[in-house]
Design a protein around this motif. Structure first.
Motif, mmCIF file in Angstrom:
data_model
loop_
_atom_site.group_PDB
_atom_site.id
_atom_site.type_symbol
_atom_site.label_atom_id
_atom_site.label_comp_id
_atom_site.label_asym_id
_atom_site.label_seq_id
_atom_site.Cartn_x
_atom_site.Cartn_y
_atom_site.Cartn_z
ATOM 1 N N ASN A 143 0.850 -1.189 0.000
ATOM 2 C CA ASN A 143 0.000 0.000 0.000
ATOM 3 C C ASN A 143 0.886 1.240 0.000
ATOM 4 O O ASN A 143 1.786 1.373 0.834
ATOM 5 N N LYS A 144 0.632 2.150 -0.938
ATOM 6 C CA LYS A 144 1.462 3.334 -1.114
ATOM 7 C C LYS A 144 1.251 4.401 -0.045
ATOM 8 O O LYS A 144 2.029 5.360 0.025
ATOM 9 N N PHE A 145 0.222 4.261 0.781
ATOM 10 C CA PHE A 145 -0.095 5.307 1.743
ATOM 11 C C PHE A 145 0.168 4.879 3.182
ATOM 12 O O PHE A 145 -0.400 5.439 4.116
ATOM 13 N N VAL A 146 1.033 3.890 3.341
ATOM 14 C CA VAL A 146 1.363 3.400 4.681
ATOM 15 C C VAL A 146 2.782 3.829 5.034
ATOM 16 O O VAL A 146 3.684 3.775 4.203
ATOM 17 N N SER A 147 2.957 4.268 6.256
ATOM 18 C CA SER A 147 4.269 4.616 6.791
ATOM 19 C C SER A 147 4.198 4.472 8.309
ATOM 20 O O SER A 147 3.110 4.239 8.859
ATOM 21 N N PRO A 148 5.314 4.598 9.015
ATOM 22 C CA PRO A 148 5.255 4.501 10.490
ATOM 23 C C PRO A 148 4.284 5.476 11.138
ATOM 24 O O PRO A 148 3.752 5.196 12.217
ATOM 25 N N VAL A 155 -6.754 1.372 4.167
ATOM 26 C CA VAL A 155 -5.647 0.884 4.999
ATOM 27 C C VAL A 155 -5.000 2.001 5.825
ATOM 28 O O VAL A 155 -4.873 1.875 7.046
ATOM 29 N N PRO A 156 -4.584 3.127 5.221
ATOM 30 C CA PRO A 156 -4.004 4.188 6.047
ATOM 31 C C PRO A 156 -5.008 4.817 7.020
ATOM 32 O O PRO A 156 -4.625 5.250 8.106
ATOM 33 N N LEU A 157 -6.285 4.862 6.633
ATOM 34 C CA LEU A 157 -7.291 5.400 7.550
ATOM 35 C C LEU A 157 -7.417 4.525 8.795
ATOM 36 O O LEU A 157 -7.506 5.031 9.916
ATOM 37 N N ILE A 158 -7.405 3.208 8.599
ATOM 38 C CA ILE A 158 -7.441 2.296 9.748
ATOM 39 C C ILE A 158 -6.182 2.465 10.587
ATOM 40 O O ILE A 158 -6.232 2.460 11.823
ATOM 41 N N GLY A 159 -5.050 2.643 9.913
ATOM 42 C CA GLY A 159 -3.802 2.854 10.637
ATOM 43 C C GLY A 159 -3.827 4.114 11.479
ATOM 44 O O GLY A 159 -3.374 4.116 12.634
ATOM 45 N N LEU A 183 -1.787 13.031 -3.039
ATOM 46 C CA LEU A 183 -1.494 11.641 -3.411
ATOM 47 C C LEU A 183 -2.717 10.749 -3.226
ATOM 48 O O LEU A 183 -2.977 9.857 -4.048
ATOM 49 N N LEU A 184 -3.484 10.999 -2.151
ATOM 50 C CA LEU A 184 -4.704 10.220 -1.931
ATOM 51 C C LEU A 184 -5.714 10.436 -3.056
ATOM 52 O O LEU A 184 -6.286 9.484 -3.585
ATOM 53 N N THR A 211 -6.896 7.646 -5.654
ATOM 54 C CA THR A 211 -8.310 7.297 -5.781
ATOM 55 C C THR A 211 -8.780 7.389 -7.232
ATOM 56 O O THR A 211 -9.508 6.530 -7.731
ATOM 57 N N LYS A 212 -8.338 8.447 -7.942
ATOM 58 C CA LYS A 212 -8.726 8.605 -9.346
ATOM 59 C C LYS A 212 -8.119 7.514 -10.203
ATOM 60 O O LYS A 212 -8.734 7.025 -11.140
ATOM 61 N N THR A 213 -6.864 7.132 -9.864
ATOM 62 C CA THR A 213 -6.166 6.127 -10.663
ATOM 63 C C THR A 213 -6.853 4.770 -10.560
ATOM 64 O O THR A 213 -6.976 4.024 -11.526
ATOM 65 N N HIS A 214 -7.316 4.446 -9.330
ATOM 66 C CA HIS A 214 -7.953 3.146 -9.103
ATOM 67 C C HIS A 214 -9.480 3.190 -9.206
ATOM 68 O O HIS A 214 -10.151 2.204 -8.971
#
Length: 334
Positions: free
Chosen positions: A89-94, A152-156, A325-326, A330-333
């Motif tokens: 996932n491209k939007f996940v980080s620490p 995924v990043p929202l849950i994170g 980026l979000l 979203t537009k890309t997918h």
């Protein structure tokens, strides 16, 4: 026609060579600029004729600060790159996976039960909690019926906010909320000689990550593909999470939190260099250092002679970039 083709080929090679050296040139320029910007005037043309005060400022604060900026920017960016591959996932980080908030929980525990402990002990405790929190996050997203790029990043972030709320509650009850808030805020103004050397632990972690870049790339293709080529998926995933948790803990204890840095830089680099981690790891590290140095220079020059916490500058630029980026993802997918 042959001569024109050869000339065109030479021009293309020259252009690629120029682009290759352009990034290191800007990096060197910004490092030098960082050394000579601040309240205490240190003229670059008199660097070999400094008085005692100027020498003290240069070697006790400016050099440690710049070294910390370089290492912290590189480490935060590479940690984000590793997590993005491991979670696919491209939007996940620490900062969006609960890793940093879990490390904060560990530091709270260290401050309560080991109030006089060293930075090394606090880092170890923070590492244990950061690793546990990251594993819990990975298990959570593995149980999602649909793992969309946005969900995924929202849950994170929700997971991290829950942990952060618990930390704030106990810190408030124990009357150490102000101490924790000021200590964990990303700020390089307090970096001095003999007080920042713990961050050097991040350097061997970056080197180890570079050796396992190919394995992390395979793990980013999914469990089935990684297993089919003989990779032990769970071992590599756990190893990568250990690197991320340990590096994040060291950064948090040494320089504080740097929000969104681990998301923005890997995504920007991948737009131009692709998703092969072997080729993007060191450019990502270099761009992360560049970005953080620029933010730190801005923090020192916006309202002189005062300083704005660098985490504020990083947060503003990083959050705006994250939103872009979000929307783009979203537009890309979509």
């Amino acid at each position: 026609m042959i001569v024109e083709s050869e000339n065109h080929s030479q021009l293309e090679k020259g252009g690629r060579s120029l682009k290759r050296y352009l990034l290191p040139f800007f990096f060197l320029l910004l490092v030098i600029t960082s050394l000579f910007i601040g309240v205490q005037s240190i003229p670059i043309n008199e660097v070999f004729h400094l008085n005692e005060t100027q020498k003290l400022v240069l070697w006790s604060t400016r050099v440690p600060r710049t070294v910390s900026l370089v290492i912290a920017g590189a480490t935060a960016s590479v940690c984000g790159l590793i997590m993005q591959h491991l979670t696919q996932n491209k939007f996940v980080s620490p900062t969006t996976a609960g890793t940093m908030d879990s490390a904060r929980f560990g530091i709270l525990i260290a401050m309560i039960f080991f109030p006089n402990s060293s930075s090394m002990i606090r880092s170890l405790v923070a590492f244990v909690f950061a690793f546990i929190g990251t594993v819990i996050f990975v298990q959570l997203i593995n149980r999602l019926p649909q793992r969309s790029n946005v969900m995924v990043p929202l849950i994170g972030m929700m997971f991290g906010n829950i942990i952060g709320s618990i930390v704030s509650f106990f810190a408030y009850q124990l009357e150490i909320i102000q101490n924790m808030s000021s200590w964990l805020q990303g700020n390089f103004s307090t970096i001095t000689r003999n007080g920042y050397e713990l961050i050097y632990l991040s350097v061997p972690l970056l080197i180890i990550a570079s050796f396992y870049a190919y394995q992390f790339t395979l793990a980013g293709m999914g469990k089935d593909i990684a297993t089919s080529v003989g990779l032990n998926y769970h071992v590599i995933q756990t190893f990568g999470l250990i690197i991320v948790a340990l590096a994040s803990s060291v950064l948090l204890v040494t320089v504080g939190n740097l929000p969104f840095l681990g998301i923005v830089i890997p995504n920007l680099v991948s737009l131009y260099a692709g998703d092969q981690m072997q080729t993007t790891l060191w450019p990502t590290a270099l761009c992360g250092s560049l970005f953080l140095i620029v933010c730190d220079i801005l923090s020192r020059t916006i309202i002189p002679p005062y300083e704005v916490p660098v985490s504020l500058i990083v947060g503003i630029i990083g959050s705006l970039s994250f939103i872009i980026l979000l929307v783009r993802g979203t537009k890309t997918h979509g």
